[in-house]
Design a protein around this motif. Sequence first.
Motif, PDB file in Angstrom:
ATOM      1  N   ASN A 108     -36.088   6.262  35.597  1.00 18.15           N
ATOM      2  CA  ASN A 108     -35.084   5.662  34.701  1.00 18.15           C
ATOM      3  C   ASN A 108     -33.660   5.928  35.179  1.00 18.15           C
ATOM      4  N   ALA A 109     -33.529   6.335  36.447  1.00 21.74           N
ATOM      5  CA  ALA A 109     -32.207   6.716  36.947  1.00 21.74           C
ATOM      6  C   ALA A 109     -31.831   5.897  38.184  1.00 21.74           C
ATOM      7  N   PHE A 110     -30.523   5.640  38.315  1.00 22.01           N
ATOM      8  CA  PHE A 110     -29.992   4.948  39.488  1.00 22.01           C
ATOM      9  C   PHE A 110     -28.810   5.732  40.036  1.00 22.01           C
ATOM     10  N   PHE A 111     -28.762   5.782  41.348  1.00 24.52           N
ATOM     11  CA  PHE A 111     -27.642   6.395  42.058  1.00 24.52           C
ATOM     12  C   PHE A 111     -26.653   5.276  42.373  1.00 24.52           C
ATOM     13  N   VAL A 112     -25.379   5.417  41.966  1.00 27.36           N
ATOM     14  CA  VAL A 112     -24.400   4.341  42.147  1.00 27.36           C
ATOM     15  C   VAL A 112     -23.089   4.885  42.727  1.00 27.36           C
ATOM     16  N   ILE A 113     -22.434   4.035  43.515  1.00 29.50           N
ATOM     17  CA  ILE A 113     -21.094   4.326  44.022  1.00 29.50           C
ATOM     18  C   ILE A 113     -20.227   3.104  43.726  1.00 29.50           C
ATOM     19  N   PRO A 114     -19.323   3.166  42.759  1.00 31.47           N
ATOM     20  CA  PRO A 114     -18.420   2.031  42.510  1.00 31.47           C
ATOM     21  C   PRO A 114     -17.465   1.863  43.682  1.00 31.47           C
ATOM     22  N   GLU A 115     -17.202   0.603  44.053  1.00 33.66           N
ATOM     23  CA  GLU A 115     -16.351   0.341  45.208  1.00 33.66           C
ATOM     24  C   GLU A 115     -14.993  -0.257  44.848  1.00 33.66           C
TER      25      GLU A 115
END
Length: 355
Positions: A11-18
């Motif tokens: 239920n988890a996502f690794f994200v990097i906003p750009e």
Amino acid sequence: MIVKPSGASTNAFFVIPEDADDLFTLRRIIEKDDHVIADTTRVIKQVKEYGRPDKGERVKVRVSIRVEQSKLDAAVDRLRITGVIAETDNEMVTKGTHHSLSVQAGDMITIDKGRKWQEVELRMLNRSGSNASFILVAIDTQEAAVAKVSGTHVKVIPNIYSGQSGKRYQTKNNPNIEIYFTDIAKTVSSIIGENDKVIIFGPGETRRRFFNTLVARQEIPRDRVQVVDGVDVAGEDGIFVFLRSPAMKEAMSASKLASVSSMLDRVMLMVNRGEAKFAMGMQEVSQAAAMKAVEAVVFSDSIFKTAADEEQVVKLLNSIEGYGAKAFAVDSSTDIGLRVSSLGGIVALLRYAIR
């Protein structure tokens, strides 16, 4: 936005906003009671038995906080997430205490909802993760500006100057223009992404000469570089002239910026014709959304500053996307963002007239 499944949880996502668009998306996705994991800093004070605590030492720590509130800051270049520390990798950081995370473009976070993600949430996340950017180069023999367009956000790099005197011929005191082209090419190469495209424009034949220099370096494939006619202004002014020109809609037809520009043009045409298949402002758009009449909506950062309840704006936008309509965020880095702000901060195209 870079998006990858997290191995820690299904239920988890690794994200990097750009960019700023991605921060808008995260503001709409992150809810109360979600868990957000990030690297941060925290002041740890040593308490002495017979004295005051010292000033403390700021240490790096990874924490998981249970979200109580997320809010775009006034500058719209960061997202502030506040909540209670649920887990930490430093035993000196107390669980159960409040902490605030400041998320900017380039920061890495993990979002764990503790439940199956809703379809609209996944749609927003995946859409942000698949956007290609455009590198714009507005060039003549004396100056050039390079800008990166990600979604509807524009970041302009300060002008690069050639030092040329303006003469059409090489003089003893005129620097070699090839050095100037090389400097611009290095700037482009330093910011271009894997799937980004380069668009070159400006007066005269300088744009084509720079195209040859850029392609000759073999760092960027020829099919990802395009020369555009019809914009005869260089430098930073040239960037913004291009973004308002018909050439932009043709060269960047698949981009989010071109879609928003065309949408606003349709709204203005309806206003002139007296048609009623549009809505402006929170009240009108909310009424249209309640009737599921919205086809597409564009909103600017100003709506978060002027609305009485930011959470109400988020719920409205998510409900609109929930029944299949499109939503686009813009900010004041472009002329389009300023236009939307002047129209109440939110504008919608409707499937049918409601008044």
